[in-house]
Motif scaffolding. Structure first.
Motif, PDB file in Angstrom:
ATOM      1  N   LYS A   1      37.245   7.631  -5.583  1.00 26.83           N
ATOM      2  CA  LYS A   1      36.575   8.919  -5.784  1.00 26.83           C
ATOM      3  C   LYS A   1      35.075   8.789  -5.551  1.00 26.83           C
ATOM      4  O   LYS A   1      34.447   9.692  -4.984  1.00 26.83           O
ATOM      5  N   ARG A   2      34.497   7.661  -5.963  1.00 20.80           N
ATOM      6  CA  ARG A   2      33.076   7.453  -5.688  1.00 20.80           C
ATOM      7  C   ARG A   2      32.835   7.273  -4.192  1.00 20.80           C
ATOM      8  O   ARG A   2      31.858   7.803  -3.639  1.00 20.80           O
TER       9      ARG A   2
ATOM     10  N   TYR B   1      45.987   0.223  -4.210  1.00 24.08           N
ATOM     11  CA  TYR B   1      44.685   0.681  -3.724  1.00 24.08           C
ATOM     12  C   TYR B   1      44.820   1.480  -2.436  1.00 24.08           C
ATOM     13  O   TYR B   1      44.150   2.506  -2.259  1.00 24.08           O
ATOM     14  N   LYS B   2      45.673   1.043  -1.531  1.00 20.61           N
ATOM     15  CA  LYS B   2      45.796   1.723  -0.233  1.00 20.61           C
ATOM     16  C   LYS B   2      46.256   3.173  -0.387  1.00 20.61           C
ATOM     17  O   LYS B   2      45.896   4.032   0.423  1.00 20.61           O
ATOM     18  N   GLU B   3      47.045   3.447  -1.432  1.00 20.20           N
ATOM     19  CA  GLU B   3      47.486   4.821  -1.666  1.00 20.20           C
ATOM     20  C   GLU B   3      46.315   5.694  -2.122  1.00 20.20           C
ATOM     21  O   GLU B   3      46.170   6.839  -1.685  1.00 20.20           O
ATOM     22  N   PHE B   4      45.476   5.159  -3.001  1.00 17.97           N
ATOM     23  CA  PHE B   4      44.281   5.884  -3.435  1.00 17.97           C
ATOM     24  C   PHE B   4      43.302   6.049  -2.275  1.00 17.97           C
ATOM     25  O   PHE B   4      42.690   7.105  -2.120  1.00 17.97           O
ATOM     26  N   GLU B   5      43.170   5.011  -1.475  1.00 19.60           N
ATOM     27  CA  GLU B   5      42.260   5.071  -0.333  1.00 19.60           C
ATOM     28  C   GLU B   5      42.672   6.170   0.636  1.00 19.60           C
ATOM     29  O   GLU B   5      41.844   6.942   1.126  1.00 19.60           O
ATOM     30  N   SER B   6      43.969   6.257   0.894  1.00 20.85           N
ATOM     31  CA  SER B   6      44.471   7.286   1.805  1.00 20.85           C
ATOM     32  C   SER B   6      44.248   8.686   1.238  1.00 20.85           C
ATOM     33  O   SER B   6      43.737   9.575   1.926  1.00 20.85           O
ATOM     34  N   ALA B   7      44.624   8.877  -0.029  1.00 26.70           N
ATOM     35  CA  ALA B   7      44.573  10.206  -0.633  1.00 26.70           C
ATOM     36  C   ALA B   7      43.158  10.679  -0.941  1.00 26.70           C
ATOM     37  O   ALA B   7      42.869  11.877  -0.858  1.00 26.70           O
TER      38      ALA B   7
ATOM     39  N   THR C   1      42.103  23.041  -1.283  1.00 28.38           N
ATOM     40  CA  THR C   1      43.054  21.931  -1.223  1.00 28.38           C
ATOM     41  C   THR C   1      43.560  21.638  -2.633  1.00 28.38           C
ATOM     42  O   THR C   1      42.890  21.944  -3.613  1.00 28.38           O
ATOM     43  N   GLY C   2      44.757  21.062  -2.706  1.00 29.08           N
ATOM     44  CA  GLY C   2      45.335  20.834  -4.031  1.00 29.08           C
ATOM     45  C   GLY C   2      45.684  22.133  -4.724  1.00 29.08           C
ATOM     46  O   GLY C   2      45.754  22.205  -5.949  1.00 29.08           O
ATOM     47  N   ALA C   3      45.941  23.177  -3.938  1.00 26.11           N
ATOM     48  CA  ALA C   3      46.149  24.518  -4.487  1.00 26.11           C
ATOM     49  C   ALA C   3      47.460  24.662  -5.233  1.00 26.11           C
ATOM     50  O   ALA C   3      47.665  25.654  -5.935  1.00 26.11           O
ATOM     51  N   THR C   4      48.347  23.687  -5.088  1.00 25.90           N
ATOM     52  CA  THR C   4      49.618  23.737  -5.806  1.00 25.90           C
ATOM     53  C   THR C   4      49.566  22.942  -7.111  1.00 25.90           C
ATOM     54  O   THR C   4      50.568  22.823  -7.805  1.00 25.90           O
TER      55      THR C   4
ATOM     56  N   TYR D   1      34.070  28.297   3.408  1.00 26.66           N
ATOM     57  CA  TYR D   1      33.878  27.363   2.301  1.00 26.66           C
ATOM     58  C   TYR D   1      35.164  26.582   2.048  1.00 26.66           C
ATOM     59  O   TYR D   1      36.268  27.079   2.286  1.00 26.66           O
ATOM     60  N   ILE D   2      35.011  25.366   1.534  1.00 25.31           N
ATOM     61  CA  ILE D   2      36.157  24.546   1.136  1.00 25.31           C
ATOM     62  C   ILE D   2      35.996  24.153  -0.324  1.00 25.31           C
ATOM     63  O   ILE D   2      34.936  23.663  -0.728  1.00 25.31           O
ATOM     64  N   VAL D   3      37.051  24.371  -1.111  1.00 25.10           N
ATOM     65  CA  VAL D   3      37.118  23.865  -2.477  1.00 25.10           C
ATOM     66  C   VAL D   3      38.140  22.737  -2.447  1.00 25.10           C
ATOM     67  O   VAL D   3      39.340  22.972  -2.289  1.00 25.10           O
ATOM     68  N   HIS D   4      37.655  21.510  -2.576  1.00 24.30           N
ATOM     69  CA  HIS D   4      38.516  20.334  -2.392  1.00 24.30           C
ATOM     70  C   HIS D   4      38.894  19.750  -3.751  1.00 24.30           C
ATOM     71  O   HIS D   4      38.159  18.971  -4.345  1.00 24.30           O
ATOM     72  N   THR D   5      40.070  20.169  -4.253  1.00 28.49           N
ATOM     73  CA  THR D   5      40.545  19.665  -5.545  1.00 28.49           C
ATOM     74  C   THR D   5      41.622  18.600  -5.387  1.00 28.49           C
ATOM     75  O   THR D   5      41.962  17.928  -6.359  1.00 28.49           O
ATOM     76  N   ALA D   6      42.177  18.449  -4.187  1.00 30.86           N
ATOM     77  CA  ALA D   6      43.295  17.517  -3.984  1.00 30.86           C
ATOM     78  C   ALA D   6      42.851  16.081  -4.196  1.00 30.86           C
ATOM     79  O   ALA D   6      41.763  15.680  -3.773  1.00 30.86           O
ATOM     80  N   ALA D   7      43.704  15.282  -4.846  1.00 32.85           N
ATOM     81  CA  ALA D   7      43.404  13.869  -5.067  1.00 32.85           C
ATOM     82  C   ALA D   7      44.647  13.169  -5.584  1.00 32.85           C
ATOM     83  O   ALA D   7      45.557  13.806  -6.117  1.00 32.85           O
ATOM     84  N   LEU D   8      44.647  11.861  -5.419  1.00 31.98           N
ATOM     85  CA  LEU D   8      45.614  11.037  -6.145  1.00 31.98           C
ATOM     86  C   LEU D   8      44.910  10.610  -7.422  1.00 31.98           C
ATOM     87  O   LEU D   8      43.950   9.840  -7.387  1.00 31.98           O
ATOM     88  N   SER D   9      45.383  11.150  -8.544  1.00 35.30           N
ATOM     89  CA  SER D   9      44.742  10.893  -9.836  1.00 35.30           C
ATOM     90  C   SER D   9      45.742  10.194 -10.739  1.00 35.30           C
ATOM     91  O   SER D   9      46.709  10.803 -11.189  1.00 35.30           O
TER      92      SER D   9
END
Length: 329
Positions: free
Chosen positions: A148-149, A86-92, A9-12, A72-80
């Motif tokens: 993230k936590r 807050y709701k946007e971070f919570e969703s992402a 994820t977040g591969a782009t 396997y999953i490599v999960h790099t996607a995030a809203l950083s």
């Protein structure tokens, strides 16, 4: 290891596409599903093993589709970001994690390697040799760290074997966030040394983080279900390295200073104004002031011992790599 199928994820994005570049060379990886929102030619890997499936990870139906038959999953996607609703971070960061975990449990995923953040350690004070076992702040610095936590906790409470990596300040070819922010600030004559300019921090070459991810694929049972600090293992003066970057790009290094107290106060006022008006990210945030003014180093002995992690690319090498790439695009 038998042939495996991997979802990234977040591969782009920055770390995601650099991970793809390495995974295609591993003989035991037969297929890679690469997901993101938008393809950019500078961050696209063209290879028979790689299939791009673009979509929204906050939509469970999309996650369910891309997780099918994955090992396997490599999960790099995030809203950083240092700022946002807050709701946007919570969703992402939280909803997406929950979707991935749910789909993983239904599809017998063997392992999730999750890219988290050392922002969860941040207290706006000098901190040295932070260990994964050190107590976390009672209140996190911003919505990014908070969510993230929460995403980490969701994974820890799941039935999926996992490895959590907390890499600090990624540097290298493909960075469109950290260094470009500093470059823009310099171009706009807004970059000043905050504090005494002698604070030391950890950086991490993106290549070293990719190495840690690959080590996670082959982790021993004793190394599983753990969180790991990942850095170059060589703390440096942040302002020396900012000056190096700007010098390599033929730009003027910052020489004016502003006290931490004043910068923190101004950032607080700017944040308050933004919250009361547009919610647009202010030019200065309390978090960014702390990042630039306070020492922040992490202990990576756990990753060395359990994962066999050894930083191979130095901070200066990663900076030169970034600058060469940045001037070429």
């Amino acid at each position: 290891m038998k042939h495996i199928k991997v979802l990234v994820t977040g591969a782009t994005g920055f770390l995601g596409f650099r991970t793809l570049e390495k995974l295609i060379d591993l003989p035991y990886i037969s297929e890679i599903i690469a997901t993101g929102r938008t393809l950019k030619e500078t961050h696209t890997v063209h290879h028979p093993k790689v299939t791009y499936m673009l979509g929204d990870l906050s939509q469970y139906s999309f996650v369910e589709k891309i997780v099918t038959n994955v090992d396997y999953i490599v999960h790099t996607a995030a809203l950083s970001s240092p700022w946002g609703a807050y709701k946007e971070f919570e969703s992402a960061n939280v909803t997406v994690q929950q979707n991935i975990i749910k789909a993983s449990e239904q599809n017998d995923i063997k392992k999730i390697i999750y890219i988290s953040t050392p922002s969860i350690y941040f207290t706006a004070s000098d901190r040295f040799d932070i260990k994964e076992s050190d107590p976390l702040p009672s209140r996190f610095i911003n919505a990014y760290a908070t969510t993230k936590r929460l995403a980490e906790i969701s994974l820890e409470n799941s039935n999926i074997p996992y490895i959590i990596l907390r890499p600090r300040a990624l540097v290298g070819r493909g960075d469109t966030v950290i260094m470009p922010r500093l470059i823009r600030a310099s171009d706009e004559n807004k970059l000043k040394i905050i504090g005494n300019g002698k604070n030391v921090v950890d950086f991490t070459s993106v290549a070293n983080v990719v190495d840690a991810i690959i080590l996670g694929f082959n982790a021993s049972p004793a190394a599983m279900n753990q969180a790991y600090n990942i850095t170059n293992g060589d703390p440096v003066c942040i302002w020396d390295k900012i000056s190096l970057i700007l010098t390599l790009l033929n730009k003027k290094a910052p020489n004016k200073k502003v006290s931490y107290t004043l910068a923190h106060f101004v950032a607080y006022l700017l944040e308050l104004r933004s919250k009361l008006t547009t919610m647009k990210e202010p030019t200065l945030t309390v978090y960014s002031v702390g990042i630039l003014a306070k020492s922040f180093t992490m202990d990576i002995s756990k990753a060395k011992k359990l994962l066999g992690y050894t930083p191979k690319v130095t901070t200066d090498e990663a900076i030169h790599e970034f600058c060469e790439w940045y001037t070429s695009i």
